[in-house]
Design a protein around this motif. Structure first.
Motif, PDB file in Angstrom:
ATOM      1  N   ALA A 285     -71.110 -37.355  36.542  1.00  0.00           N
ATOM      2  CA  ALA A 285     -71.632 -36.858  35.144  1.00  0.00           C
ATOM      3  C   ALA A 285     -71.600 -35.400  35.380  1.00  0.00           C
ATOM      4  O   ALA A 285     -71.102 -34.534  34.137  1.00  0.00           O
ATOM      5  CB  ALA A 285     -72.978 -37.119  35.232  1.00  0.00           C
ATOM      6  N   GLU A 286     -71.858 -34.703  36.266  1.00  0.00           N
ATOM      7  CA  GLU A 286     -71.499 -33.168  36.392  1.00  0.00           C
ATOM      8  C   GLU A 286     -70.073 -32.789  36.285  1.00  0.00           C
ATOM      9  O   GLU A 286     -69.706 -31.747  35.177  1.00  0.00           O
ATOM     10  CB  GLU A 286     -72.044 -32.561  37.763  1.00  0.00           C
ATOM     11  CG  GLU A 286     -73.694 -32.497  37.827  1.00  0.00           C
ATOM     12  CD  GLU A 286     -73.862 -31.926  39.072  1.00  0.00           C
ATOM     13  OE1 GLU A 286     -73.122 -31.904  39.900  1.00  0.00           O
ATOM     14  OE2 GLU A 286     -75.087 -31.518  39.116  1.00  0.00           O
ATOM     15  N   GLU A 287     -69.493 -33.707  36.642  1.00  0.00           N
ATOM     16  CA  GLU A 287     -67.867 -33.307  36.737  1.00  0.00           C
ATOM     17  C   GLU A 287     -67.431 -33.537  35.023  1.00  0.00           C
ATOM     18  O   GLU A 287     -66.659 -32.723  34.624  1.00  0.00           O
ATOM     19  CB  GLU A 287     -67.079 -34.041  37.530  1.00  0.00           C
ATOM     20  CG  GLU A 287     -65.593 -34.048  37.572  1.00  0.00           C
ATOM     21  CD  GLU A 287     -64.735 -34.865  38.840  1.00  0.00           C
ATOM     22  OE1 GLU A 287     -63.987 -35.345  38.345  1.00  0.00           O
ATOM     23  OE2 GLU A 287     -65.469 -34.900  39.715  1.00  0.00           O
ATOM     24  N   ILE A 288     -67.850 -34.476  34.465  1.00  0.00           N
ATOM     25  CA  ILE A 288     -67.574 -34.731  33.242  1.00  0.00           C
ATOM     26  C   ILE A 288     -67.945 -33.758  32.287  1.00  0.00           C
ATOM     27  O   ILE A 288     -67.294 -33.545  31.261  1.00  0.00           O
ATOM     28  CB  ILE A 288     -68.085 -36.177  32.776  1.00  0.00           C
ATOM     29  CG1 ILE A 288     -67.244 -37.375  33.421  1.00  0.00           C
ATOM     30  CG2 ILE A 288     -68.020 -36.547  31.214  1.00  0.00           C
ATOM     31  CD1 ILE A 288     -68.125 -38.649  33.310  1.00  0.00           C
ATOM     32  N   VAL A 289     -69.230 -33.195  32.583  1.00  0.00           N
ATOM     33  CA  VAL A 289     -69.702 -32.205  31.474  1.00  0.00           C
ATOM     34  C   VAL A 289     -68.918 -31.151  31.854  1.00  0.00           C
ATOM     35  O   VAL A 289     -68.596 -30.322  30.731  1.00  0.00           O
ATOM     36  CB  VAL A 289     -71.447 -32.057  32.044  1.00  0.00           C
ATOM     37  CG1 VAL A 289     -71.655 -30.637  31.254  1.00  0.00           C
ATOM     38  CG2 VAL A 289     -72.070 -33.046  31.618  1.00  0.00           C
ATOM     39  N   GLN A 290     -68.447 -30.548  33.096  1.00  0.00           N
ATOM     40  CA  GLN A 290     -67.778 -29.534  33.207  1.00  0.00           C
ATOM     41  C   GLN A 290     -66.446 -29.679  32.398  1.00  0.00           C
ATOM     42  O   GLN A 290     -66.021 -28.834  31.799  1.00  0.00           O
ATOM     43  CB  GLN A 290     -67.670 -29.159  34.765  1.00  0.00           C
ATOM     44  CG  GLN A 290     -68.513 -28.887  35.352  1.00  0.00           C
ATOM     45  CD  GLN A 290     -68.360 -28.686  37.093  1.00  0.00           C
ATOM     46  OE1 GLN A 290     -67.471 -28.959  37.432  1.00  0.00           O
ATOM     47  NE2 GLN A 290     -69.266 -28.119  37.782  1.00  0.00           N
ATOM     48  N   ASP A 291     -65.836 -30.653  32.610  1.00  0.00           N
ATOM     49  CA  ASP A 291     -64.662 -30.869  31.791  1.00  0.00           C
ATOM     50  C   ASP A 291     -64.764 -30.826  30.179  1.00  0.00           C
ATOM     51  O   ASP A 291     -63.890 -30.210  29.531  1.00  0.00           O
ATOM     52  CB  ASP A 291     -64.074 -32.662  32.060  1.00  0.00           C
ATOM     53  CG  ASP A 291     -63.370 -32.472  33.718  1.00  0.00           C
ATOM     54  OD1 ASP A 291     -63.330 -31.439  34.353  1.00  0.00           O
ATOM     55  OD2 ASP A 291     -63.243 -33.793  33.988  1.00  0.00           O
ATOM     56  N   THR A 292     -65.910 -31.436  29.738  1.00  0.00           N
ATOM     57  CA  THR A 292     -66.212 -31.052  28.483  1.00  0.00           C
ATOM     58  C   THR A 292     -66.306 -29.678  28.101  1.00  0.00           C
ATOM     59  O   THR A 292     -65.883 -29.296  26.904  1.00  0.00           O
ATOM     60  CB  THR A 292     -67.609 -31.659  27.996  1.00  0.00           C
ATOM     61  OG1 THR A 292     -67.681 -33.186  28.559  1.00  0.00           O
ATOM     62  CG2 THR A 292     -68.219 -31.558  26.850  1.00  0.00           C
ATOM     63  N   PHE A 293     -66.997 -28.822  28.815  1.00  0.00           N
ATOM     64  CA  PHE A 293     -66.948 -27.358  28.330  1.00  0.00           C
ATOM     65  C   PHE A 293     -65.600 -26.816  28.364  1.00  0.00           C
ATOM     66  O   PHE A 293     -65.166 -25.942  27.553  1.00  0.00           O
ATOM     67  CB  PHE A 293     -67.863 -26.813  29.287  1.00  0.00           C
ATOM     68  CG  PHE A 293     -69.443 -26.893  28.936  1.00  0.00           C
ATOM     69  CD1 PHE A 293     -69.860 -26.691  27.466  1.00  0.00           C
ATOM     70  CD2 PHE A 293     -70.338 -27.540  29.725  1.00  0.00           C
ATOM     71  CE1 PHE A 293     -71.335 -27.056  27.327  1.00  0.00           C
ATOM     72  CE2 PHE A 293     -71.648 -27.712  29.521  1.00  0.00           C
ATOM     73  CZ  PHE A 293     -72.077 -27.571  28.176  1.00  0.00           C
ATOM     74  N   VAL A 294     -64.674 -27.069  29.471  1.00  0.00           N
ATOM     75  CA  VAL A 294     -63.591 -26.701  29.468  1.00  0.00           C
ATOM     76  C   VAL A 294     -62.537 -27.124  28.698  1.00  0.00           C
ATOM     77  O   VAL A 294     -62.047 -26.236  27.647  1.00  0.00           O
ATOM     78  CB  VAL A 294     -62.697 -27.170  30.915  1.00  0.00           C
ATOM     79  CG1 VAL A 294     -61.245 -26.685  30.974  1.00  0.00           C
ATOM     80  CG2 VAL A 294     -63.487 -26.341  31.950  1.00  0.00           C
ATOM     81  N   THR A 295     -62.808 -28.345  27.943  1.00  0.00           N
ATOM     82  CA  THR A 295     -61.939 -28.793  26.785  1.00  0.00           C
ATOM     83  C   THR A 295     -62.449 -28.196  25.757  1.00  0.00           C
ATOM     84  O   THR A 295     -61.600 -27.773  24.915  1.00  0.00           O
ATOM     85  CB  THR A 295     -62.118 -30.262  26.847  1.00  0.00           C
ATOM     86  OG1 THR A 295     -61.697 -30.920  27.900  1.00  0.00           O
ATOM     87  CG2 THR A 295     -61.528 -30.890  25.624  1.00  0.00           C
ATOM     88  N   ALA A 296     -63.842 -28.240  25.396  1.00  0.00           N
ATOM     89  CA  ALA A 296     -64.227 -27.276  24.402  1.00  0.00           C
ATOM     90  C   ALA A 296     -63.663 -25.966  24.116  1.00  0.00           C
ATOM     91  O   ALA A 296     -63.383 -25.606  23.032  1.00  0.00           O
ATOM     92  CB  ALA A 296     -65.597 -27.540  24.057  1.00  0.00           C
ATOM     93  N   PHE A 297     -63.738 -25.117  25.315  1.00  0.00           N
ATOM     94  CA  PHE A 297     -63.489 -23.877  24.967  1.00  0.00           C
ATOM     95  C   PHE A 297     -61.775 -23.687  24.896  1.00  0.00           C
ATOM     96  O   PHE A 297     -61.521 -23.003  24.127  1.00  0.00           O
ATOM     97  CB  PHE A 297     -63.837 -23.205  26.389  1.00  0.00           C
ATOM     98  CG  PHE A 297     -63.741 -21.755  26.511  1.00  0.00           C
ATOM     99  CD1 PHE A 297     -64.549 -20.907  25.753  1.00  0.00           C
ATOM    100  CD2 PHE A 297     -62.581 -21.197  27.297  1.00  0.00           C
ATOM    101  CE1 PHE A 297     -64.273 -19.710  25.895  1.00  0.00           C
ATOM    102  CE2 PHE A 297     -62.324 -19.766  27.333  1.00  0.00           C
ATOM    103  CZ  PHE A 297     -63.242 -18.986  26.668  1.00  0.00           C
ATOM    104  N   GLN A 298     -61.254 -24.769  25.226  1.00  0.00           N
ATOM    105  CA  GLN A 298     -59.673 -24.758  25.157  1.00  0.00           C
ATOM    106  C   GLN A 298     -59.100 -24.927  23.821  1.00  0.00           C
ATOM    107  O   GLN A 298     -58.171 -24.497  23.293  1.00  0.00           O
ATOM    108  CB  GLN A 298     -59.015 -25.234  26.085  1.00  0.00           C
ATOM    109  CG  GLN A 298     -59.006 -25.018  27.548  1.00  0.00           C
ATOM    110  CD  GLN A 298     -58.383 -25.867  28.568  1.00  0.00           C
ATOM    111  OE1 GLN A 298     -58.047 -27.173  28.369  1.00  0.00           O
ATOM    112  NE2 GLN A 298     -58.039 -25.387  29.976  1.00  0.00           N
ATOM    113  N   LYS A 299     -60.115 -25.791  23.211  1.00  0.00           N
ATOM    114  CA  LYS A 299     -59.687 -26.657  21.902  1.00  0.00           C
ATOM    115  C   LYS A 299     -60.621 -26.130  20.724  1.00  0.00           C
ATOM    116  O   LYS A 299     -60.900 -26.900  19.788  1.00  0.00           O
ATOM    117  CB  LYS A 299     -59.621 -28.100  21.948  1.00  0.00           C
ATOM    118  CG  LYS A 299     -58.517 -28.526  23.046  1.00  0.00           C
ATOM    119  CD  LYS A 299     -58.350 -30.086  22.998  1.00  0.00           C
ATOM    120  CE  LYS A 299     -57.354 -30.203  24.040  1.00  0.00           C
ATOM    121  NZ  LYS A 299     -56.751 -31.776  24.076  1.00  0.00           N
TER     122      LYS A 299
END
Length: 190
Positions: A40-54
Motif C-alpha cells: 500500500a505504501e508503494e502504491i501511494v508513493q506511485d500515486t504521488f509520482v504519477t499525480a506530480f508528473q500528470k
C-alpha cells in the motif's frame, strides 16, 4: 497561488504539502484494498509520482482528492491483478488500525475500541476485492454511489449491489467473528 497551480509549476514544496494533506487517507484506502501495508505504501508513493508528473491532466482543481483516489484505486487494481495471477505477494496482518485512541478516558474503553476496530479491519480484509473496493469508497471516503460508479466505470446498480452484498458479508463476519477466532485457536492447539 493555489496548490494545484504550484504542482503544475513543478514545485517540490507543493508535492510535500500534497503528501501531507492526503497521504494518510490514501494509505488507509490502499491498505484496505490490497491487505498489505508495504505494498500500500508503494502504491501511494506511485500515486504521488504519477499525480506530480500528470498534473496538467487534472482539469478541475477542486477534484484533486477524487483524482488522487482514482489513481490509488487503479494502482491497487493493477497490483491485485498481478498478485492474483502470479501470487507474488502474501497478505500480511498489519496493525494499522489497532492504535489506541489517546482521547479515550478509560483504558478498558480504549481496549474495546481497538478490539472492535481490529475485528472490523479483519472483516473488511476477508471480503473479495470488488466488495472491499465498493465498501471502502462508500464508507471510508463517503463518496456518493454516482461518483463511485464513475470512478470504477461500473453501472450504479452494480455498485449498489456490491455495497449491499459486501455489507451483508461483513455483518455475517462480525457476528461470528469471535466464534471463528476461538475455532482457529482450538484448531491450532490440536
Amino acid at each position: 497561488m493555489d496548490l494545484v497551480e504550484r504542482l503544475r509549476n513543478g514545485e517540490e514544496s507543493a508535492l510535500n504539502e500534497l503528501m501531507q494533506l492526503y497521504g494518510n487517507e490514501l494509505l488507509r484506502t490502499a491498505v484496505l484494498l490490497v491487505k498489505d501495508h508495504y505494498l500500500a505504501e508503494e502504491i501511494v508513493q506511485d500515486t504521488f509520482v504519477t499525480a506530480f508528473q500528470k498534473m496538467e491532466q487534472l482539469e478541475d482543481g477542486s477534484k484533486l482528492k477524487g483524482w488522487l483516489v482514482i489513481i490509488t484505486v487503479n494502482g491497487c487494481r493493477a497490483r491485485m491483478r498481478k498478485w492474483s495471477w502470479k501470487n507474488i505477494f502474501l497478505a500480511k496482518k498489519e496493525a494499522a488500525f489497532n492504535q489506541l485512541a489517546e482521547t479515550d478516558p478509560l483504558p478498558e474503553a480504549a481496549l474495546l475500541t481497538a478490539q472492535r476496530n481490529e475485528l472490523l479491519h479483519k472483516g473488511i480484509q476477508s471480503l473479495a476485492y470488488h466488495y472491499r473496493e465498493a465498501i471502502t469508497l462508500f464508507y471510508f471516503h463517503e463518496l456518493p454511489i454516482r461518483e463511485i460508479s464513475e470512478m470504477l466505470q461500473e453501472n450504479e446498480n452494480t455498485v449498489k449491489t456490491r455495497i449491499a452484498r459486501g455489507r451483508r458479508l461483513l455483518k455475517d463476519f462480525l457476528e461470528r467473528g469471535d466464534e471463528d477466532d476461538e475455532h482457529e485457536r482450538r484448531a491450532k492447539e490440536s
